[in-house]
Scaffold this motif. Sequence first.
Motif, PDB file in Angstrom:
ATOM      1  N   UNK A  53      14.655  41.496  25.792  1.00 41.04           N
ATOM      2  CA  UNK A  53      13.837  42.205  27.008  1.00 41.04           C
ATOM      3  C   UNK A  53      13.468  41.192  28.050  1.00 41.04           C
ATOM      4  N   UNK A  54      13.722  39.957  28.161  1.00 43.05           N
ATOM      5  CA  UNK A  54      13.403  38.968  29.085  1.00 43.05           C
ATOM      6  C   UNK A  54      13.907  39.370  30.421  1.00 43.05           C
ATOM      7  N   UNK A  55      15.020  39.848  30.509  1.00 37.52           N
ATOM      8  CA  UNK A  55      15.394  40.337  31.795  1.00 37.52           C
ATOM      9  C   UNK A  55      14.922  41.663  32.342  1.00 37.52           C
ATOM     10  N   UNK A  56      14.177  42.224  31.442  1.00 35.97           N
ATOM     11  CA  UNK A  56      13.584  43.453  31.999  1.00 35.97           C
ATOM     12  C   UNK A  56      12.338  43.253  33.112  1.00 35.97           C
ATOM     13  N   UNK A  57      11.516  42.099  33.013  1.00 34.10           N
ATOM     14  CA  UNK A  57      10.308  41.819  33.566  1.00 34.10           C
ATOM     15  C   UNK A  57      10.509  40.550  34.742  1.00 34.10           C
ATOM     16  N   UNK A  58       9.816  40.921  35.779  1.00 31.81           N
ATOM     17  CA  UNK A  58       9.773  39.698  36.739  1.00 31.81           C
ATOM     18  C   UNK A  58       8.591  38.815  36.068  1.00 31.81           C
ATOM     19  N   UNK A  59       8.612  37.567  36.069  1.00 25.21           N
ATOM     20  CA  UNK A  59       7.710  36.634  35.487  1.00 25.21           C
ATOM     21  C   UNK A  59       7.240  35.556  36.617  1.00 25.21           C
ATOM     22  N   UNK A  60       6.014  35.493  36.873  1.00 22.69           N
ATOM     23  CA  UNK A  60       5.429  34.805  37.776  1.00 22.69           C
ATOM     24  C   UNK A  60       4.835  33.634  37.017  1.00 22.69           C
ATOM     25  N   UNK A  61       4.773  32.433  37.751  1.00 19.88           N
ATOM     26  CA  UNK A  61       3.970  31.265  36.807  1.00 19.88           C
ATOM     27  C   UNK A  61       2.557  31.292  36.985  1.00 19.88           C
ATOM     28  N   UNK A  62       1.930  31.925  37.823  1.00 16.56           N
ATOM     29  CA  UNK A  62       0.318  32.213  37.875  1.00 16.56           C
ATOM     30  C   UNK A  62       0.060  33.592  38.544  1.00 16.56           C
ATOM     31  N   UNK A  63      -1.010  34.156  38.265  1.00 15.42           N
ATOM     32  CA  UNK A  63      -1.625  35.374  38.551  1.00 15.42           C
ATOM     33  C   UNK A  63      -1.932  35.249  40.268  1.00 15.42           C
ATOM     34  N   UNK A  64      -2.066  36.226  41.010  1.00 18.97           N
ATOM     35  CA  UNK A  64      -2.393  35.941  42.407  1.00 18.97           C
ATOM     36  C   UNK A  64      -3.778  35.700  42.552  1.00 18.97           C
ATOM     37  N   UNK A  65      -4.648  35.929  41.789  1.00 21.67           N
ATOM     38  CA  UNK A  65      -5.987  35.742  41.646  1.00 21.67           C
ATOM     39  C   UNK A  65      -6.766  35.713  40.257  1.00 21.67           C
TER      40      UNK A  65
END
Length: 116
Positions: free
Chosen positions: A104-116
């Motif tokens: 399922x890794x391709x189903x999500x956008x993964x960011x290195x850190x949260x915005x806040x």
Amino acid sequence: MHQYGEKGSPDIEVDARSGTAVVRPHGEMDISRAQAFRQALFEALAGEPRLSDVVVDLQYLSFCDSSGLNVLLDARTAVAATGQRLFLAAPREQFLRLLEHTGTQHLFTIEPAPPF
């Protein structure tokens, strides 16, 4: 900020600012906690005014099983119908392995850190 879980020891925090909500689960996510996670995440998605982005900050999540992943998959389906965006941020190695093992890794956008 909203907190879900026991007083003084939140299991899940939700913080909304500038059109974005950040949902922060803490500790272990298994079947005993999946319903609270679902409630927090779907309340963030349905909040008024409608938020454009919902970020699940995974940096404090030490373990996640398929019940937590199923909540995220359901949320992904829900945002597709509303035009909102769902991001995962700062996942730990165990969570990345879960995504890999379930394909399922391709189903999500993964960011290195949260915005806040």
